[in-house]
Design a protein around this motif. Sequence first.
Motif, PDB file in Angstrom:
ATOM      1  N   TYR A 111     -10.248   5.950   2.820  1.00  0.00           N
ATOM      2  CA  TYR A 111     -10.350   4.917   3.850  1.00  0.00           C
ATOM      3  C   TYR A 111     -10.274   3.535   3.213  1.00  0.00           C
ATOM      4  O   TYR A 111      -9.497   2.679   3.652  1.00  0.00           O
ATOM      5  N   PHE A 112     -11.056   3.336   2.154  1.00  0.00           N
ATOM      6  CA  PHE A 112     -11.046   2.012   1.525  1.00  0.00           C
ATOM      7  C   PHE A 112      -9.703   1.705   0.886  1.00  0.00           C
ATOM      8  O   PHE A 112      -9.226   0.571   0.900  1.00  0.00           O
ATOM      9  N   PHE A 113      -9.100   2.756   0.322  1.00  0.00           N
ATOM     10  CA  PHE A 113      -7.777   2.593  -0.277  1.00  0.00           C
ATOM     11  C   PHE A 113      -6.778   2.115   0.782  1.00  0.00           C
ATOM     12  O   PHE A 113      -6.026   1.167   0.578  1.00  0.00           O
ATOM     13  N   CYS A 114      -6.793   2.764   1.943  1.00  0.00           N
ATOM     14  CA  CYS A 114      -5.889   2.375   3.023  1.00  0.00           C
ATOM     15  C   CYS A 114      -6.242   0.991   3.551  1.00  0.00           C
ATOM     16  O   CYS A 114      -5.356   0.185   3.854  1.00  0.00           O
ATOM     17  N   LEU A 115      -7.539   0.723   3.640  1.00  0.00           N
ATOM     18  CA  LEU A 115      -7.974  -0.584   4.144  1.00  0.00           C
ATOM     19  C   LEU A 115      -7.475  -1.696   3.233  1.00  0.00           C
ATOM     20  O   LEU A 115      -6.995  -2.739   3.693  1.00  0.00           O
ATOM     21  N   LEU A 116      -7.562  -1.441   1.923  1.00  0.00           N
ATOM     22  CA  LEU A 116      -7.099  -2.425   0.944  1.00  0.00           C
ATOM     23  C   LEU A 116      -5.617  -2.730   1.169  1.00  0.00           C
ATOM     24  O   LEU A 116      -5.196  -3.895   1.223  1.00  0.00           O
ATOM     25  N   TRP A 117      -4.825  -1.674   1.316  1.00  0.00           N
ATOM     26  CA  TRP A 117      -3.394  -1.868   1.548  1.00  0.00           C
ATOM     27  C   TRP A 117      -3.150  -2.599   2.862  1.00  0.00           C
ATOM     28  O   TRP A 117      -2.276  -3.461   2.952  1.00  0.00           O
ATOM     29  N   THR A 118      -3.935  -2.234   3.869  1.00  0.00           N
ATOM     30  CA  THR A 118      -3.757  -2.874   5.169  1.00  0.00           C
ATOM     31  C   THR A 118      -4.010  -4.375   5.060  1.00  0.00           C
ATOM     32  O   THR A 118      -3.207  -5.191   5.522  1.00  0.00           O
ATOM     33  N   VAL A 119      -5.135  -4.728   4.412  1.00  0.00           N
ATOM     34  CA  VAL A 119      -5.463  -6.152   4.278  1.00  0.00           C
ATOM     35  C   VAL A 119      -4.370  -6.872   3.502  1.00  0.00           C
ATOM     36  O   VAL A 119      -3.889  -7.942   3.900  1.00  0.00           O
ATOM     37  N   LEU A 120      -3.934  -6.247   2.398  1.00  0.00           N
ATOM     38  CA  LEU A 120      -2.868  -6.850   1.582  1.00  0.00           C
ATOM     39  C   LEU A 120      -1.614  -7.098   2.405  1.00  0.00           C
ATOM     40  O   LEU A 120      -1.034  -8.190   2.386  1.00  0.00           O
ATOM     41  N   LEU A 121      -1.208  -6.052   3.138  1.00  0.00           N
ATOM     42  CA  LEU A 121       0.052  -6.156   3.883  1.00  0.00           C
ATOM     43  C   LEU A 121      -0.063  -7.133   5.040  1.00  0.00           C
ATOM     44  O   LEU A 121       0.898  -7.820   5.372  1.00  0.00           O
ATOM     45  N   PHE A 122      -1.255  -7.207   5.641  1.00  0.00           N
ATOM     46  CA  PHE A 122      -1.411  -8.170   6.730  1.00  0.00           C
ATOM     47  C   PHE A 122      -1.390  -9.595   6.188  1.00  0.00           C
ATOM     48  O   PHE A 122      -0.816 -10.489   6.820  1.00  0.00           O
ATOM     49  N   LEU A 123      -2.013  -9.802   5.020  1.00  0.00           N
ATOM     50  CA  LEU A 123      -1.966 -11.131   4.407  1.00  0.00           C
ATOM     51  C   LEU A 123      -0.516 -11.513   4.112  1.00  0.00           C
ATOM     52  O   LEU A 123      -0.060 -12.621   4.407  1.00  0.00           O
ATOM     53  N   LEU A 124       0.197 -10.553   3.530  1.00  0.00           N
ATOM     54  CA  LEU A 124       1.605 -10.795   3.209  1.00  0.00           C
ATOM     55  C   LEU A 124       2.401 -11.123   4.478  1.00  0.00           C
ATOM     56  O   LEU A 124       3.157 -12.095   4.523  1.00  0.00           O
ATOM     57  N   GLY A 125       2.157 -10.322   5.509  1.00  0.00           N
ATOM     58  CA  GLY A 125       2.870 -10.539   6.766  1.00  0.00           C
ATOM     59  C   GLY A 125       2.541 -11.884   7.371  1.00  0.00           C
ATOM     60  O   GLY A 125       3.413 -12.598   7.864  1.00  0.00           O
ATOM     61  N   TRP A 126       1.255 -12.259   7.287  1.00  0.00           N
ATOM     62  CA  TRP A 126       0.821 -13.530   7.858  1.00  0.00           C
ATOM     63  C   TRP A 126       1.507 -14.679   7.138  1.00  0.00           C
ATOM     64  O   TRP A 126       1.993 -15.630   7.745  1.00  0.00           O
ATOM     65  N   ASN A 127       1.565 -14.555   5.803  1.00  0.00           N
ATOM     66  CA  ASN A 127       2.224 -15.589   5.013  1.00  0.00           C
ATOM     67  C   ASN A 127       3.704 -15.686   5.325  1.00  0.00           C
ATOM     68  O   ASN A 127       4.281 -16.763   5.366  1.00  0.00           O
ATOM     69  N   LEU A 128       4.285 -14.501   5.539  1.00  0.00           N
ATOM     70  CA  LEU A 128       5.725 -14.442   5.803  1.00  0.00           C
ATOM     71  C   LEU A 128       6.049 -15.086   7.138  1.00  0.00           C
ATOM     72  O   LEU A 128       7.037 -15.808   7.276  1.00  0.00           O
ATOM     73  N   LEU A 129       5.183 -14.824   8.124  1.00  0.00           N
ATOM     74  CA  LEU A 129       5.540 -15.181   9.488  1.00  0.00           C
ATOM     75  C   LEU A 129       5.112 -16.591   9.881  1.00  0.00           C
ATOM     76  O   LEU A 129       5.640 -17.170  10.816  1.00  0.00           O
TER      77      LEU A 129
END
Lengths: 290, 340
Positions: free
Chosen positions: B179-197
């Motif tokens: 769960y934490f592993f997936c959460l970490l990836w989720t947070v990372l990808l959302f940050l990346l997406g937020w920066n991108l968009l």
Amino acid sequence: MQALLHQVLSGLANGGIYASVALALVMIYQSTHHVNFAQGEMATFSTYIAWQMINLGLPYWVAFLLTLVFAFVMGVAIERIIVRPFYKAPALSVVAVFIGLLLVINSLSGAIFDYTIKPFPSPFPTDAWYGSPYLSSHEVGMIFVTLVVLALVFAFFRFTPLGLAMRAAAENPVSSRLVGVRVGWMLALGWGLAGLIGAVAGMMTAPIVYLDPYMMFSVLLYGFAGALLGGIDNAWGAVLGGFIVGVLQNLAGAYLVGTELMVTVALVIIVGILVIKPAGLFGRTIVTRV
Amino acid sequence: MATLDTSRPAAAELFAGLSLRTWKLVGLAAVLVAACILPFVISSYQLLLATQVIVYAVALLGLNILTGYNGQFSLGHGAFYAIGAYTTAILLDKTGIPYWATIPAAGMICLVMGFLFGLPALRLEGHYLALATFALAFAMPQLLKFKDFDFLTGGVQGIVITAPDPPAGLPIRADQWLYFFCLLWTVLLFLLGWNLLRGRTGRALVAIRDHPLAAATMGIDTARYKSFTFGVSAMYTGIAGALGALLAQFVSPDSFDLFLSIRFLVGIVVGGLASMGGVFFGAIFIEFVPNIADQLSKAAPQALYGGVLIACMYVMPSGVAGLVRGIGLRLKRWTAAGPP
């Protein structure tokens, strides 16, 4: 050589089904520029209605005709009630609604008639004189029925005032309205006809692949491929495209990739056409003025 | 373009003494803290569902970047989810690569695949693109079952993989770790997406969606942006697929059929197109609602999906996120005018 001939001929028989579906798709595309993803499911549902009537003891051809009436009414009703509000909506909403329709109709088929696979009778006796080692009597009958339907549709559009009005409504809705054509109803009639043609395709396919709620899924895909190959705004092209896809599919299945990758053939055809010649073989190239 | 003033007027608005921006940050932090406490208070079955929800959220974000922000269709993102899942499964099955390293690998492969599929897709618009991706979703299970790929994909049987162990010394269970592993990836990808968009790229994507011609006139390289978006979108969904494979500990061709792609579409429509937060609503919807509906009848989940798709287009075209935003706006107007 005989094997090749057999493959080509039975490809033509399948192609007739794809041609019908392609024609139904084109009919809706021409008037509204919508690609009807629910076409296959409408056909499947109509076929279930036919199955039900035959099981109740009606003679095949009576059930056949009643099903056509049902499919027509269903098409009109779907257009008037569900699709109409999205006439001018962006593509995303339209596709979402069509996918929604696909799911709803598919689950209706499943819920009402359950998911078990059912045999569906063929009106053509297996030992009929027109059957041959190359082509079973059902396949011959299937090609015959397809051609009759196509001829009727052609005659309807070419020789009747209503057909003319429908063509006009598709070609130029604004001017048609000005000369008194009820464009809205013409679109609904187009949907009805598409539903009817689809129902014929469904009832002709069912004896071969057996009746189940997912029966028309791959047929729809081949129908798409056929319509695109011929040009999605050209009825004759789409019909021809359907036949070509049927033959190609059979040949590829027999000699190229095996039956396991048949759907991938459709994918390759679709993407290939869209990339190389998006207008299809006989379609109009659309030039946008900037 | 660089001179455009993008600072939000909302920053000046005050609500209970704090700016709206601060409130948003506080809310986000609270959600994150809650997400970290969650695995210690719910049962392991519930945890499995929660993990699946955040995995779906990543997949939906990928699709939403493409469809919601860039206006390109995909009815075939289930295929990229499958490619991601299979990449991880094959790497774990055939090589000694540690599980955490397979995730970026899956992302990279999907990025390339998505970019390549995006190239022909450049020439397709609206319905045509929907058609092509529909065919892709359709063909995927067949390709995965193809006998010449059996040595890699395991054919119809699929591949069984083992769940990763938590790092030595961490006193948590394997499912909590995942769960934490997936959460970490989720947070990372959302940050990346937020920066991108939020910046120049995001504006370009939206401009291409709203008016491709005007965007091109403004000097936006539409072709490059569109294929790039397809790649990035596929990468997100592929990473979600890879995480999903670790979670399910099993991949098989039939779990990645057309209906998976349709589920993703339902998810972004319900959650809200062009909304980052909305994908969580969408993910919760597609994870829980079919499970509940399944108890009614076999046909119910699909009928529900279909009905919801059509209903959303009628009454709620901007999804749950749009609904929440609308309520927020009304609240703000109400507070600005003062209570009656």
